[in-house]
Write an enzyme that holds these catalytic residues in place. Sequence first.
Site, PDB file in Angstrom:
ATOM      1  CD  GLU A   1      -7.271 -28.848  29.477  1.00  0.00           C
ATOM      2  OE1 GLU A   1      -7.812 -27.737  29.299  1.00  0.00           O
ATOM      3  OE2 GLU A   1      -6.323 -29.022  30.268  1.00  0.00           O
TER       4      GLU A   1
ATOM      5  CG  HIS B   1      -6.030 -26.129  32.181  1.00  0.00           C
ATOM      6  ND1 HIS B   1      -5.184 -26.730  31.285  1.00  0.00           N
ATOM      7  CD2 HIS B   1      -5.286 -25.230  32.874  1.00  0.00           C
ATOM      8  CE1 HIS B   1      -3.975 -26.231  31.438  1.00  0.00           C
ATOM      9  NE2 HIS B   1      -4.013 -25.310  32.385  1.00  0.00           N
TER      10      HIS B   1
ATOM     11  CB  CYS C   1      -2.840 -23.124  29.964  1.00  0.00           C
ATOM     12  SG  CYS C   1      -2.307 -22.611  31.612  1.00  0.00           S
TER      13      CYS C   1
END
Length: 252
Positions: free
Chosen positions: A224, A222, A114
């Site tokens: 993660e 994202h 990001c």
Amino acid sequence: MRDALPLIGVTSDRSNEAPHHLHQVGEKYVKSIVDGVNGLPVIIPALPNEIDVEKLLDRLDGVMITGSYSMLEPHHYDGPALQPGTLIDPARDAMSMSLIKGAIARKMPVLCICRGFQELNVVYGGTLHQAVHNEAGMLDHRDDKSLTFAEQYAPTHDLELTEGGLLASFGLGQTVQVNSIHEQGIKDLGQGLLIEGRAPDGLIEAIRLDSDDQFCLALQFHPEYRVKENAFYTAIFSAFSQAVSAYQTSNK
Ligand SMILES: N[C@@H](CCC(=O)NCCCC(=O)O)C(=O)O
């Protein structure tokens, strides 16, 4: 020690909680290093003037450049002034870009997410749209704050993968779905970067360094977030993990 878990540096943000300054990072980033890389996360304070980045990188096996609600300052890419009151984090800007340059110079694996994706682009001479949703023909890529956290980070739009690219090589199809929590985005792609994926409006949302011997992957979305529950995100972190293991082995 060859069987030691890899140490992965994870950037943090410098926030002002008067009278304190805090250095903080979202839990999902550090948790994804444990879950997705089987590594040990090391949170890196945003202290660009106090920390010797080269000495820090000597102790690491990889770096994750995280997301953040703050905006990269436009002087880094000759962009127009931000709206008054926009959240900025100059210390984070300086630390992230120093880490990116230092890690790349020694071929250390880098995963950018990001804001980190935007920082990589700017390090390589690229520029940013400061409000993608205000650009003609572009989608609104911001998160809806009225939704729950899980709803905000759920997949929200297609990502068309570049044929023959690293992400396409995962074999999960030419189009995958990703989440979207950002206001800024790539305007001009930096030199030496390759496009790995685009959103339906054409916005570049995945890039990598054009190099055969350096893992440097950057994502506007994202991966993660709940990395083990999404096959595409798992594959991204598996590729990062493999690069980190190879780097660790060759540098011990
Ligand atoms: N501020 C930039 C980058 C957006 C970003 O990193 N969003 C994630 C923030 C929260 C998190 O860490 O998950 C922009 O708005 O484009």
